[in-house]
Design a protein around this motif. Sequence first.
Motif, short mmCIF file in Angstrom:
data_model
loop_
_atom_site.label_atom_id
_atom_site.label_comp_id
_atom_site.label_asym_id
_atom_site.label_seq_id
_atom_site.Cartn_x
_atom_site.Cartn_y
_atom_site.Cartn_z
N ARG A 1 41.87 -20.89 10.01
CA ARG A 1 40.95 -19.81 10.41
C ARG A 1 41.73 -18.56 10.82
N LEU A 2 42.85 -18.76 11.54
CA LEU A 2 43.70 -17.64 11.92
C LEU A 2 44.29 -16.97 10.68
N LEU A 3 44.71 -17.77 9.73
CA LEU A 3 45.25 -17.24 8.48
C LEU A 3 44.18 -16.43 7.75
N ALA A 4 42.97 -16.96 7.69
CA ALA A 4 41.88 -16.26 7.00
C ALA A 4 41.54 -14.95 7.70
N ASP A 5 41.48 -14.96 9.02
CA ASP A 5 41.22 -13.72 9.75
C ASP A 5 42.34 -12.71 9.52
N SER A 6 43.58 -13.18 9.57
CA SER A 6 44.72 -12.29 9.39
C SER A 6 44.76 -11.71 7.98
N TYR A 7 44.47 -12.52 6.99
CA TYR A 7 44.50 -12.03 5.61
C TYR A 7 43.35 -11.06 5.36
N THR A 8 42.20 -11.36 5.90
CA THR A 8 41.06 -10.45 5.74
C THR A 8 41.34 -9.12 6.43
N LEU A 9 41.94 -9.16 7.61
CA LEU A 9 42.32 -7.92 8.29
C LEU A 9 43.39 -7.18 7.50
N TYR A 10 44.33 -7.91 6.91
CA TYR A 10 45.34 -7.29 6.05
C TYR A 10 44.66 -6.53 4.92
N LEU A 11 43.74 -7.17 4.23
CA LEU A 11 43.07 -6.54 3.10
C LEU A 11 42.27 -5.32 3.54
N LYS A 12 41.56 -5.47 4.65
CA LYS A 12 40.76 -4.35 5.18
C LYS A 12 41.68 -3.18 5.55
N THR A 13 42.79 -3.47 6.19
CA THR A 13 43.72 -2.43 6.62
C THR A 13 44.36 -1.74 5.42
N HIS A 14 44.68 -2.51 4.39
CA HIS A 14 45.25 -1.91 3.17
C HIS A 14 44.21 -0.98 2.53
N ASN A 15 42.97 -1.40 2.50
CA ASN A 15 41.89 -0.58 1.99
C ASN A 15 41.79 0.74 2.77
N PHE A 16 41.87 0.64 4.09
CA PHE A 16 41.81 1.83 4.92
C PHE A 16 42.99 2.75 4.62
N HIS A 17 44.16 2.19 4.46
CA HIS A 17 45.36 2.96 4.13
C HIS A 17 45.15 3.76 2.84
N TRP A 18 44.59 3.12 1.85
CA TRP A 18 44.37 3.78 0.56
C TRP A 18 43.30 4.87 0.64
N ASN A 19 42.29 4.67 1.48
CA ASN A 19 41.09 5.50 1.40
C ASN A 19 40.83 6.42 2.58
N VAL A 20 41.71 6.44 3.57
CA VAL A 20 41.48 7.31 4.73
C VAL A 20 41.56 8.78 4.31
N THR A 21 40.72 9.59 4.93
CA THR A 21 40.73 11.04 4.72
C THR A 21 40.48 11.72 6.05
N GLY A 22 40.65 13.03 6.06
CA GLY A 22 40.33 13.81 7.25
C GLY A 22 41.55 14.35 7.94
N PRO A 23 41.31 15.00 9.10
CA PRO A 23 42.38 15.69 9.82
C PRO A 23 43.51 14.75 10.30
N MET A 24 43.19 13.47 10.51
CA MET A 24 44.21 12.52 10.98
C MET A 24 44.80 11.72 9.81
N PHE A 25 44.62 12.22 8.59
CA PHE A 25 45.05 11.47 7.40
C PHE A 25 46.48 10.96 7.51
N GLN A 26 47.43 11.85 7.73
CA GLN A 26 48.85 11.46 7.71
C GLN A 26 49.13 10.39 8.76
N THR A 27 48.66 10.61 9.96
CA THR A 27 48.89 9.66 11.05
C THR A 27 48.29 8.30 10.72
#
Length: 155
Positions: free
Chosen positions: A21-47
């Motif tokens: 369950r910990l592995l599944a949560d961690s992998y899902t968070l990894y995927l979500k975070t990678h998605n955010f990295h690819w798709n973030v926009t706005g004034p705080m983009f670089q950060t």
Amino acid sequence: MEIDIGIKQSDREQIAEGLSRLLADSYTLYLKTHNFHWNVTGPMFQTLHIMFEEHYTELAEAVDVIAERIRSIGFPAPGTYKEFSELSTIKEEPGVPSATDMIKRSVEGHEAVVRTARSLFPVVESASDEATADLLTQRIQLHEKTAWMLRSLLE
């Protein structure tokens, strides 16, 4: 060959289920975070772009450590999206949220990982599984600190 590491088979099975369950949560968070990295926009983009990359890179290493612990105690580690979606308490993010919502969803994800890790302690402690306890403690510390830092961006 049978495993004889001083932890009963039934305890190892319960620990492996919790670690899965910990592995599944961690992998899902990894995927979500990678998605955010690819798709973030706005004034705080670089950060945020850089921060999300740091987070998903750390999570990529963490999933390997967790999966290897599952294997070390004698069980197969889950490794498919189907298994992860069934085991994870973190749900996939539909669409592309705003940068602020990405931060909020990230906080929620890190806190979910903490709750999952913390839920394993009763069986880990009763089985005297110090190696898993150490892994859990490290994961909890990292995710609590990350959630705090993310929350600070929202103030």
